[in-house]
Design a protein around this motif. Structure first.
Motif, short mmCIF file in Angstrom:
data_model
loop_
_atom_site.label_atom_id
_atom_site.label_comp_id
_atom_site.label_asym_id
_atom_site.label_seq_id
_atom_site.Cartn_x
_atom_site.Cartn_y
_atom_site.Cartn_z
N ARG A 25 7.19 -4.41 -8.28
CA ARG A 25 6.87 -5.82 -7.80
C ARG A 25 7.97 -6.80 -7.85
N GLU A 29 5.90 -11.75 -6.20
CA GLU A 29 4.71 -10.91 -6.41
C GLU A 29 4.29 -11.49 -7.86
N GLY A 67 -5.42 -14.02 -5.27
CA GLY A 67 -4.50 -12.86 -5.21
C GLY A 67 -3.97 -12.11 -6.41
N PHE A 68 -4.11 -12.62 -7.58
CA PHE A 68 -3.42 -12.00 -8.59
C PHE A 68 -4.51 -11.37 -9.77
N ALA A 92 0.48 -9.75 -8.01
CA ALA A 92 -0.21 -9.85 -7.08
C ALA A 92 -1.09 -8.37 -6.81
N ARG A 97 -5.03 -6.65 0.37
CA ARG A 97 -5.34 -8.03 -0.42
C ARG A 97 -6.39 -8.81 -0.05
#
Length: 111
Positions: A25, A29, A67-68, A92, A97
């Motif tokens: 990542r 992210e 989104g995390f 993320a 996603r």
């Protein structure tokens, strides 16, 4: 996670060396969040829960967390006792996603 091995039910066996979680990542992210449990009961967040869908007694920047998920080993969780606060690392989700969510607004839409 440290290298080594154990025996018996539920044993965790890893290869020699160091395992880096989500090492692929980028910095974009990753985020850090400050979470406070404002409720009167303990709350746990699992490793793959979309953070904005966490119990509403947990106070944190839900918009920033969209989104995390927690940056912790798969299958584990973090527990927040009533009144407890903690800074956590999040990463993320990968893939498309598309995260449909588990909390529904009164008008039927996803939060």
């Amino acid at each position: 996670m440290a290298s080594g091995s154990s025996t018996g039910p539920g044993a965790v066996r890893t290869a020699e060396g160091t395992i880096v979680l989500n090492g692929d990542r980028s910095e974009s992210e990753r985020i850090s969040l400050h979470i406070v449990n404002t409720g009167d009961r303990p709350v746990q967040i699992g490793s793959h829960l979309h953070l904005p869908d966490a119990n509403t007694a947990l106070e944190f920047d839900r918009a920033a967390a969209h989104g995390f998920r927690l940056d912790i080993p798969s299958g584990t969780s973090r527990r927040f006792e009533p009144g407890a606060s903690r800074d956590i690392a999040a990463v993320a989700f990968q893939g498309a996603r598309r995260i449909p969510g588990i909390q529904i607004k009164s008008n039927g839409g996803v939060l």
